[in-house]
Design an enzyme around this catalytic site. Structure first.
Site, PDB file in Angstrom:
ATOM      1  N   CYS A  29       0.856  -1.187   0.000  1.00 41.09           N
ATOM      2  CA  CYS A  29       0.000   0.000   0.000  1.00 41.09           C
ATOM      3  C   CYS A  29       0.891   1.236   0.000  1.00 41.09           C
ATOM      4  O   CYS A  29       2.004   1.214   0.522  1.00 41.09           O
ATOM      5  CB  CYS A  29      -0.880  -0.034   1.249  1.00 41.09           C
ATOM      6  SG  CYS A  29      -1.852   1.445   1.545  1.00 41.09           S
ATOM      7  N   SER A  37       0.674   3.700   1.813  1.00 38.94           N
ATOM      8  CA  SER A  37       0.968   4.155   3.182  1.00 38.94           C
ATOM      9  C   SER A  37       2.288   3.569   3.680  1.00 38.94           C
ATOM     10  O   SER A  37       3.000   4.213   4.459  1.00 38.94           O
ATOM     11  CB  SER A  37      -0.174   3.785   4.125  1.00 38.94           C
ATOM     12  OG  SER A  37      -1.374   4.404   3.692  1.00 38.94           O
ATOM     13  N   HIS A  83       4.714   5.910   2.294  1.00 39.03           N
ATOM     14  CA  HIS A  83       4.716   7.162   3.077  1.00 39.03           C
ATOM     15  C   HIS A  83       5.621   7.026   4.304  1.00 39.03           C
ATOM     16  O   HIS A  83       6.328   7.959   4.676  1.00 39.03           O
ATOM     17  CB  HIS A  83       3.306   7.517   3.566  1.00 39.03           C
ATOM     18  CG  HIS A  83       2.395   8.069   2.514  1.00 39.03           C
ATOM     19  ND1 HIS A  83       2.802   8.945   1.532  1.00 39.03           N
ATOM     20  CD2 HIS A  83       1.058   7.890   2.309  1.00 39.03           C
ATOM     21  CE1 HIS A  83       1.765   9.279   0.767  1.00 39.03           C
ATOM     22  NE2 HIS A  83       0.696   8.643   1.216  1.00 39.03           N
ATOM     23  N   HIS A 118       0.905  -3.966   5.900  1.00 39.03           N
ATOM     24  CA  HIS A 118      -0.327  -3.918   6.695  1.00 39.03           C
ATOM     25  C   HIS A 118      -1.538  -4.311   5.865  1.00 39.03           C
ATOM     26  O   HIS A 118      -2.652  -3.883   6.159  1.00 39.03           O
ATOM     27  CB  HIS A 118      -0.502  -2.512   7.278  1.00 39.03           C
ATOM     28  CG  HIS A 118      -0.680  -1.465   6.217  1.00 39.03           C
ATOM     29  ND1 HIS A 118       0.365  -0.926   5.522  1.00 39.03           N
ATOM     30  CD2 HIS A 118      -1.804  -0.909   5.707  1.00 39.03           C
ATOM     31  CE1 HIS A 118      -0.099  -0.069   4.637  1.00 39.03           C
ATOM     32  NE2 HIS A 118      -1.414  -0.049   4.724  1.00 39.03           N
ATOM     33  N   CYS A 172      -6.370  -3.689   3.442  1.00 33.93           N
ATOM     34  CA  CYS A 172      -6.310  -2.222   3.541  1.00 33.93           C
ATOM     35  C   CYS A 172      -6.936  -1.540   2.337  1.00 33.93           C
ATOM     36  O   CYS A 172      -7.969  -0.899   2.454  1.00 33.93           O
ATOM     37  CB  CYS A 172      -4.879  -1.716   3.741  1.00 33.93           C
ATOM     38  SG  CYS A 172      -4.849   0.098   3.834  1.00 33.93           S
TER      39      CYS A 172
HETATM   40  N1  LIG Z   1      -7.593   7.018   4.397  1.00 28.27           N
HETATM   41  C1  LIG Z   1      -7.070   5.847   4.671  1.00 28.27           C
HETATM   42  O1  LIG Z   1      -7.448   5.203   5.642  1.00 28.27           O
HETATM   43  C2  LIG Z   1      -6.026   5.265   3.769  1.00 28.27           C
HETATM   44  C3  LIG Z   1      -5.782   3.884   3.767  1.00 28.27           C
HETATM   45  C4  LIG Z   1      -4.871   3.371   2.838  1.00 28.27           C
HETATM   46  C5  LIG Z   1      -4.200   4.215   1.980  1.00 28.27           C
HETATM   47  N2  LIG Z   1      -4.421   5.562   2.063  1.00 28.27           N
HETATM   48  C6  LIG Z   1      -3.748   6.510   1.195  1.00 28.27           C
HETATM   49  O2  LIG Z   1      -4.408   6.539  -0.065  1.00 28.27           O
HETATM   50  C7  LIG Z   1      -3.495   7.010  -1.055  1.00 28.27           C
HETATM   51  C8  LIG Z   1      -3.497   6.078  -2.238  1.00 28.27           C
HETATM   52  O3  LIG Z   1      -2.936   4.825  -1.891  1.00 28.27           O
HETATM   53  P1  LIG Z   1      -2.650   3.720  -3.019  1.00 28.27           P
HETATM   54  O4  LIG Z   1      -2.024   2.574  -2.308  1.00 28.27           O
HETATM   55  O5  LIG Z   1      -3.844   3.525  -3.866  1.00 28.27           O
HETATM   56  O6  LIG Z   1      -1.531   4.500  -3.864  1.00 28.27           O
HETATM   57  P2  LIG Z   1      -0.945   4.210  -5.326  1.00 28.27           P
HETATM   58  O7  LIG Z   1       0.418   4.756  -5.354  1.00 28.27           O
HETATM   59  O8  LIG Z   1      -1.162   2.783  -5.697  1.00 28.27           O
HETATM   60  O9  LIG Z   1      -1.918   5.066  -6.288  1.00 28.27           O
HETATM   61  C9  LIG Z   1      -1.840   6.457  -6.434  1.00 28.27           C
HETATM   62  C10 LIG Z   1      -2.382   6.796  -7.816  1.00 28.27           C
HETATM   63  O10 LIG Z   1      -2.374   8.215  -7.981  1.00 28.27           O
HETATM   64  C11 LIG Z   1      -1.927   8.527  -9.296  1.00 28.27           C
HETATM   65  N3  LIG Z   1      -1.395   9.907  -9.264  1.00 28.27           N
HETATM   66  C12 LIG Z   1      -0.279  10.339  -8.653  1.00 28.27           C
HETATM   67  N4  LIG Z   1      -0.149  11.674  -8.823  1.00 28.27           N
HETATM   68  C13 LIG Z   1      -1.210  12.091  -9.545  1.00 28.27           C
HETATM   69  C14 LIG Z   1      -1.675  13.349 -10.016  1.00 28.27           C
HETATM   70  N5  LIG Z   1      -0.985  14.482  -9.770  1.00 28.27           N
HETATM   71  N6  LIG Z   1      -2.846  13.408 -10.702  1.00 28.27           N
HETATM   72  C15 LIG Z   1      -3.549  12.282 -10.955  1.00 28.27           C
HETATM   73  N7  LIG Z   1      -3.168  11.056 -10.545  1.00 28.27           N
HETATM   74  C16 LIG Z   1      -2.020  10.961  -9.836  1.00 28.27           C
HETATM   75  C17 LIG Z   1      -0.905   7.458  -9.585  1.00 28.27           C
HETATM   76  O11 LIG Z   1      -0.674   7.313 -10.996  1.00 28.27           O
HETATM   77  C18 LIG Z   1      -1.556   6.225  -8.963  1.00 28.27           C
HETATM   78  O12 LIG Z   1      -2.407   5.575  -9.889  1.00 28.27           O
HETATM   79  C19 LIG Z   1      -2.140   7.128  -0.342  1.00 28.27           C
HETATM   80  O13 LIG Z   1      -1.949   8.450   0.094  1.00 28.27           O
HETATM   81  C20 LIG Z   1      -2.311   6.217   0.854  1.00 28.27           C
HETATM   82  O14 LIG Z   1      -1.445   6.532   1.908  1.00 28.27           O
HETATM   83  C21 LIG Z   1      -5.331   6.076   2.914  1.00 28.27           C
HETATM   84 ZN   LIG Z   2      -2.784   0.838   3.536  1.00 32.84          ZN
END
Ligand SMILES: NC(=O)c1ccc[n+]([C@@H]2O[C@H](COP(=O)([O-])OP(=O)(O)OC[C@H]3O[C@@H](n4cnc5c(N)ncnc54)[C@H](O)[C@@H]3O)[C@@H](O)[C@H]2O)c1
Ligand SMILES: [Zn+2]
Ligand SMILES: [Zn+2]
Length: 362
Positions: free
Chosen positions: A38, A40, A43, A59, A163
């Site tokens: 993920c 995160s 991050h 996770h 997650c």
């Molecule tokens: N709220 C929560 O509880 C929770 C839980 C899990 C993950 N997250 C967060 O969610 C986010 C996404 O996680 P993920 O694992 O899907 O990430 P990921 O890296 O798999 O996906 C991110 C996507 O965003 C796109 N992207 C990046 N910059 C961009 C831009 N400027 N414009 C358009 N698209 C863009 C990428 O091409 C990619 O497809 C992360 O910040 C993660 O930490 C939050």
């Molecule tokens: Zn996660």
């Protein structure tokens, strides 16, 4: 056991031999079958979420129970389980009012000062991430971090529910209630965003607009339910969404975690609409927004944490969604890799080259 250890921020994880303790009261030892990767986790590696090294990340796991400690009633050896970071204390205001994912107690199930669950062969403690640490062959978890699932659910696909899928799907199913026929825009098509697209489809949204900077993701987004796709690098994505929706979407989900894309998501939200912030913006950064815009157009903004889950209830239901064909998980997995390839997987994630990558253990 073998594990990938974060020894420092902004550095590759190191493959090491790690000692895992025996299960104590209320604890379950799980053989990790699969762990999704993920953003995160990334991050944390980049230092955008404060977790001190040394620590074993990971996770988004599924696995098989190997042993249980004294007093564990809900699990037995051989059970298939998914792990979730939102373990709950069971007695605080949030747990008792039905929002255990907001439990603030950081429940670990092991009293402070006890032996560490994870340590180097020499005995130096290694931090456990969110009671899980799934970039390892085994996990020692409080039972309140686990949920038992059906045996006929493939464990590699089950891990995604740990997650990303719970987060994206739950944002659309639990955090907000999207009426059938409403419009939704999902900004960011990683594991989380692709799950939010499916959530919008499952609840019957009419127009589901996917926005990403990697146009190769759009075939996949369409398969999962997107009706329209917008390349954020080709022109102004806000204007494109406004044109498709007649001024803005009823629901807009930010699934990236960047200041500019949060601002874009708010601007893509139509009059009376709701912006749902799912991506984690680095905690040191603030997002300037127009309060007047919110007031005069009565827009709402909400965060969404871990899909507002009650995972013992939600995750078995999401497993059913997969097995009855409503939730597509096979398509979301862009590669299955060995633990040894975890650093290359993070490089692919940095470059936006992957959908969901899953570590599969023997
Ligand atoms: N709220 C929560 O509880 C929770 C839980 C899990 C993950 N997250 C967060 O969610 C986010 C996404 O996680 P993920 O694992 O899907 O990430 P990921 O890296 O798999 O996906 C991110 C996507 O965003 C796109 N992207 C990046 N910059 C961009 C831009 N400027 N414009 C358009 N698209 C863009 C990428 O091409 C990619 O497809 C992360 O910040 C993660 O930490 C939050
Ligand atoms: Zn996660
Ligand atoms: Zn609680």
């Amino acid at each position: 056991m073998r594990a990938a250890v974060m020894r420092a921020n902004k550095a590759p994880l190191e493959l090491e031999e790690v000692r895992i303790d025996d299960p104590g009261p209320g604890e379950v030892l799980v053989r990790t079958a699969a762990s999704g990767i993920c953003h995160s986790d990334l991050h944390v590696i980049e230092g955008h979420l404060p977790v001190p090294p040394p620590c074993i990340l990971g996770h988004e796991p599924a696995g098989v129970v190997e042993a249980v400690g004294p007093g564990v009633a809900d699990f037995a050896p051989g059970d298939h389980v998914i792990g979730c970071i939102t373990s709950w204390c069971g007695v605080c205001k949030f747990c008792t009012e039905g929002r255990p994912y907001l439990c603030p107690t950081q429940y670990t199930g092991r009293p402070g000062g006890s032996r560490p669950r994870l340590a180097s062969p020499g005995g130096d403690p290694i931090g456990q991430f969110a009671n899980l640490s799934s970039f390892a062959e085994k996990m020692l978890c409080p039972e309140r971090s686990l949920v038992k699932i059906r045996d006929d659910m493939p464990l590699d696909r089950a891990s995604l529910i740990g997650c990303g899928v719970t987060t994206g799907l739950g944002a659309a199913l639990n955090t907000v209630h999207i009426p059938a026929g409403a419009s939704a825009v999902i900004v960011g098509c990683g594991g989380v965003g692709l799950a939010a697209i499916q959530g919008a489809r499952i609840v019957g949204a009419s127009r589901i607009i996917a926005v990403d900077a990697q146009p190769w993701k759009f075939d996949l987004a369409r398969k999962l339910g997107a009706t329209d796709c917008i390349d954020a690098t080709a022109g102004d994505p806000v204007a494109a969404v406004q044109a498709l929706t007649g001024g803005g979407a009823d629901f807009a989900f930010e699934c990236i975690g960047l200041v500019p894309t949060v601002q874009q998501t708010l601007a893509m939200t139509g009059r009376g609409g709701t912006a749902v912030l799912v991506g984690v913006v680095p905690i040191t950064e603030l997002v300037p927004i127009s309060a007047a815009d919110l007031v005069l157009q009565e827009k709402k903004v909400t965060g969404s944490y871990m899909g507002s889950n009650r995972f013992r209830f939600d995750m078995p239901r999401y497993v059913d969604f997969y097995l009855d064909g409503r939730l597509l998980l096979d398509e979301m997995i862009s590669s299955r890799i060995a633990l040894e390839e975890v650093n290359e997987a993070f490089d692919r994630m940095r470059k936006g080259e992957a959908a969901r990558q899953v570590i599969v253990f023997d």
